[in-house]
Scaffold this motif. Structure first.
Motif, PDB file in Angstrom:
ATOM      1  N   GLU A   8       1.170  -1.037  -0.343  1.00 30.52           N
ATOM      2  CA  GLU A   8      -0.180   0.186   0.232  1.00 30.52           C
ATOM      3  C   GLU A   8       1.097   0.995  -0.043  1.00 30.52           C
ATOM      4  N   SER A   9       0.008   2.391  -1.100  1.00 28.92           N
ATOM      5  CA  SER A   9       1.430   3.305  -0.420  1.00 28.92           C
ATOM      6  C   SER A   9       0.379   4.668   0.275  1.00 28.92           C
ATOM      7  N   LEU A  10       0.612   5.482   1.191  1.00 22.85           N
ATOM      8  CA  LEU A  10       0.510   5.968   2.213  1.00 22.85           C
ATOM      9  C   LEU A  10       1.096   7.658   1.790  1.00 22.85           C
ATOM     10  N   TYR A  11      -0.288   7.853   2.110  1.00 21.82           N
ATOM     11  CA  TYR A  11       0.540   9.706   1.561  1.00 21.82           C
ATOM     12  C   TYR A  11      -0.227  10.319   2.851  1.00 21.82           C
ATOM     13  N   SER A  12       0.532  10.933   3.499  1.00 21.92           N
ATOM     14  CA  SER A  12       0.871  11.750   4.871  1.00 21.92           C
ATOM     15  C   SER A  12       1.071  12.909   4.929  1.00 21.92           C
ATOM     16  N   THR A  13       0.855  13.571   5.153  1.00 17.00           N
ATOM     17  CA  THR A  13       1.654  14.957   5.728  1.00 17.00           C
ATOM     18  C   THR A  13       2.424  15.115   6.953  1.00 17.00           C
ATOM     19  N   VAL A  14       3.298  16.322   6.864  1.00 14.92           N
ATOM     20  CA  VAL A  14       4.541  16.670   8.174  1.00 14.92           C
ATOM     21  C   VAL A  14       4.223  17.716   7.947  1.00 14.92           C
ATOM     22  N   PRO A  15       3.481  17.995   9.614  1.00 21.71           N
ATOM     23  CA  PRO A  15       3.931  19.880   9.559  1.00 21.71           C
ATOM     24  C   PRO A  15       5.419  20.238   9.341  1.00 21.71           C
ATOM     25  N   GLY A  16       5.300  21.177   8.890  1.00 22.10           N
ATOM     26  CA  GLY A  16       6.970  22.050   8.880  1.00 22.10           C
ATOM     27  C   GLY A  16       7.617  21.244   7.675  1.00 22.10           C
ATOM     28  N   PHE A  17       6.533  21.093   7.059  1.00 14.69           N
ATOM     29  CA  PHE A  17       7.457  20.268   5.635  1.00 14.69           C
ATOM     30  C   PHE A  17       6.606  20.279   4.475  1.00 14.69           C
ATOM     31  N   ASP A  18       7.529  20.254   3.309  1.00  9.02           N
ATOM     32  CA  ASP A  18       6.683  20.739   1.853  1.00  9.02           C
ATOM     33  C   ASP A  18       6.896  18.786   0.836  1.00  9.02           C
ATOM     34  N   SER A  19       4.932  18.482   1.045  1.00 13.60           N
ATOM     35  CA  SER A  19       4.943  17.356   0.629  1.00 13.60           C
ATOM     36  C   SER A  19       6.331  16.453  -0.121  1.00 13.60           C
ATOM     37  N   ALA A  20       6.070  17.597  -1.369  1.00 17.53           N
ATOM     38  CA  ALA A  20       6.779  16.879  -3.046  1.00 17.53           C
ATOM     39  C   ALA A  20       8.253  16.862  -2.233  1.00 17.53           C
ATOM     40  N   TRP A  21       8.324  17.807  -1.588  1.00 16.69           N
ATOM     41  CA  TRP A  21      10.050  17.878  -1.089  1.00 16.69           C
ATOM     42  C   TRP A  21      10.743  15.837  -0.255  1.00 16.69           C
ATOM     43  N   LEU A  22       9.795  16.484   0.639  1.00 17.29           N
ATOM     44  CA  LEU A  22       9.245  14.385   1.164  1.00 17.29           C
ATOM     45  C   LEU A  22       9.747  14.372   0.522  1.00 17.29           C
ATOM     46  N   GLU A  23       8.395  13.692  -0.535  1.00 17.95           N
ATOM     47  CA  GLU A  23       8.159  12.655  -1.171  1.00 17.95           C
ATOM     48  C   GLU A  23      10.271  12.003  -2.193  1.00 17.95           C
ATOM     49  N   ARG A  24      10.250  13.789  -2.162  1.00 18.13           N
ATOM     50  CA  ARG A  24      11.940  13.308  -3.299  1.00 18.13           C
ATOM     51  C   ARG A  24      12.711  12.508  -2.056  1.00 18.13           C
ATOM     52  N   ILE A  25      12.544  13.708  -1.265  1.00 26.02           N
ATOM     53  CA  ILE A  25      13.798  12.881   0.055  1.00 26.02           C
ATOM     54  C   ILE A  25      13.755  11.659  -0.078  1.00 26.02           C
ATOM     55  N   THR A  26      12.705  10.341   0.436  1.00 24.86           N
ATOM     56  CA  THR A  26      12.001   9.296   0.393  1.00 24.86           C
ATOM     57  C   THR A  26      11.603   8.774  -0.382  1.00 24.86           C
ATOM     58  N   ALA A  27      12.486   8.628  -1.470  1.00 28.49           N
ATOM     59  CA  ALA A  27      12.188   7.848  -2.576  1.00 28.49           C
ATOM     60  C   ALA A  27      13.139   6.756  -2.816  1.00 28.49           C
ATOM     61  N   GLU A  28      13.848   6.932  -2.251  1.00 25.33           N
ATOM     62  CA  GLU A  28      15.084   6.322  -3.121  1.00 25.33           C
ATOM     63  C   GLU A  28      14.721   4.599  -1.681  1.00 25.33           C
ATOM     64  N   PRO A  29      14.543   5.035   0.102  1.00 25.34           N
ATOM     65  CA  PRO A  29      14.160   4.244   0.693  1.00 25.34           C
ATOM     66  C   PRO A  29      12.766   3.711   0.249  1.00 25.34           C
ATOM     67  N   ARG A  30      11.764   4.284   0.329  1.00 19.52           N
ATOM     68  CA  ARG A  30      10.488   4.110  -0.628  1.00 19.52           C
ATOM     69  C   ARG A  30      10.838   3.062  -1.014  1.00 19.52           C
ATOM     70  N   ARG A  31      11.350   3.126  -1.969  1.00 20.84           N
ATOM     71  CA  ARG A  31      11.136   1.969  -3.223  1.00 20.84           C
ATOM     72  C   ARG A  31      12.320   0.337  -3.089  1.00 20.84           C
ATOM     73  N   TYR A  32      12.845   0.373  -1.315  1.00 22.87           N
ATOM     74  CA  TYR A  32      12.696  -0.851  -0.978  1.00 22.87           C
ATOM     75  C   TYR A  32      12.848  -1.184   0.664  1.00 22.87           C
ATOM     76  N   GLY A  33      11.305  -0.359   0.935  1.00 16.08           N
ATOM     77  CA  GLY A  33      10.565  -0.660   2.102  1.00 16.08           C
ATOM     78  C   GLY A  33      11.631  -0.524   2.711  1.00 16.08           C
ATOM     79  N   PHE A  34      10.885  -0.226   4.114  1.00 13.16           N
ATOM     80  CA  PHE A  34      11.554  -0.038   5.564  1.00 13.16           C
ATOM     81  C   PHE A  34      12.753  -1.322   5.692  1.00 13.16           C
ATOM     82  N   HIS A  35      13.473  -1.458   6.081  1.00 13.98           N
ATOM     83  CA  HIS A  35      14.411  -2.604   6.250  1.00 13.98           C
ATOM     84  C   HIS A  35      16.419  -2.489   6.658  1.00 13.98           C
ATOM     85  N   ALA A  36      16.470  -3.642   7.556  1.00 11.43           N
ATOM     86  CA  ALA A  36      17.916  -3.191   7.357  1.00 11.43           C
ATOM     87  C   ALA A  36      18.442  -4.526   6.416  1.00 11.43           C
ATOM     88  N   THR A  37      19.841  -4.426   5.528  1.00 12.28           N
ATOM     89  CA  THR A  37      20.045  -5.265   4.646  1.00 12.28           C
ATOM     90  C   THR A  37      21.499  -6.121   4.995  1.00 12.28           C
TER      91      THR A  37
END
Length: 235
Positions: A36-65
């Protein structure tokens, strides 16, 4: 190599019911268990910018390799990989991580244990060795990408033999939360936010009771949890 050839990876991740799983899924905007894709906002941060800075880890899903992404070697298939994972997990004890904290690793942010965790190091090393027979050799483009960041002689040797430079004594357990944040002031602001926001879901320790097999169906797609394998009782 066809872009539709799946890749697999063995990761450490909190249980799906753990509050940390939910926190990370909301922050990254993606739940690798449900897809599931989850769309949430974080107060004080631009949503589009947050989406960009989390793009790479989002592709892999939360984990430790533990065992980095790989394509299956010739003669290997998903069923045999799962069978090997069942046998491995049943013989390796669950790992209790010491308290985690959000820290900067260079220009990105990640959750890291505050104290050494030999059990996690052994789990990662054993995964690298045990499942390497399933790994197709890394292609020239992948090797070039790894080398572009600048590797030590030891890291180059690991890359050549194991397809990844950060294994064994070069391994550092971490759960990535952002991509590169170039501006130091902005990075600190995100760090401060994540430290405060994650505090309610971080206990004194984290039980890693499962070995997680993630699968990426095709290049550029998102990794999803294919199977979770219960580890043996903690020692």
């Amino acid at each position: 190599m066809s872009t539709t050839t799946p890749r697999y990876a063995f990761y450490a991740a909190p249980a799906a019911a753990d509050p940390l799983h939910g926190f990370a899924a909301r922050w990254l905007g993606y739940d690798p268990d449900s897809g599931e894709s989850l769309y949430s906002t974080v107060p004080g941060f631009d949503s589009a910018w947050l989406e960009r800075i989390t793009a790479e880890p989002r592709r892999y899903g939360f984990h430790a390799t533990l065992k980095p992404p790989f394509r299956l070697a010739e003669g290997k298939d998903e069923a045999s990989l799962i069978k090997a994972a069942v046998a491995f997990a049943s013989s390796f004890p669950a790992v209790v991580l010491p308290r985690l904290s959000v820290e900067a690793l260079g220009r990105f942010l990640a959750l890291r244990p505050l104290q050494p965790c030999p059990g996690a190091n052994r789990l990662a090393a054993d995964c690298v060795r045990r499942f390497d027979a399933f790994r197709a050799p890394a292609g020239a483009a992948e090797l070039a990408k790894r080398r572009a960041v600048g590797l030590t002689a030891r890291q180059e040797a690991y890359l050549t033999e194991w397809g990844y430079p950060y294994v064994f004594d070069e391994f550092r357990l971490h759960f990535t939360l952002t991509g590169q944040i170039e501006d130091a002031g902005t990075r600190q602001r995100v760090l401060d936010y994540l430290k405060a926001a994650s505090a309610p879901v971080l206990g004194d320790s984290l039980m890693l009771g499962e070995l997680c097999l993630y699968r990426q169906a095709s290049d550029g797609g998102q990794f999803r949890v294919l199977r979770r394998f219960a580890l043996a009782p903690a020692e």
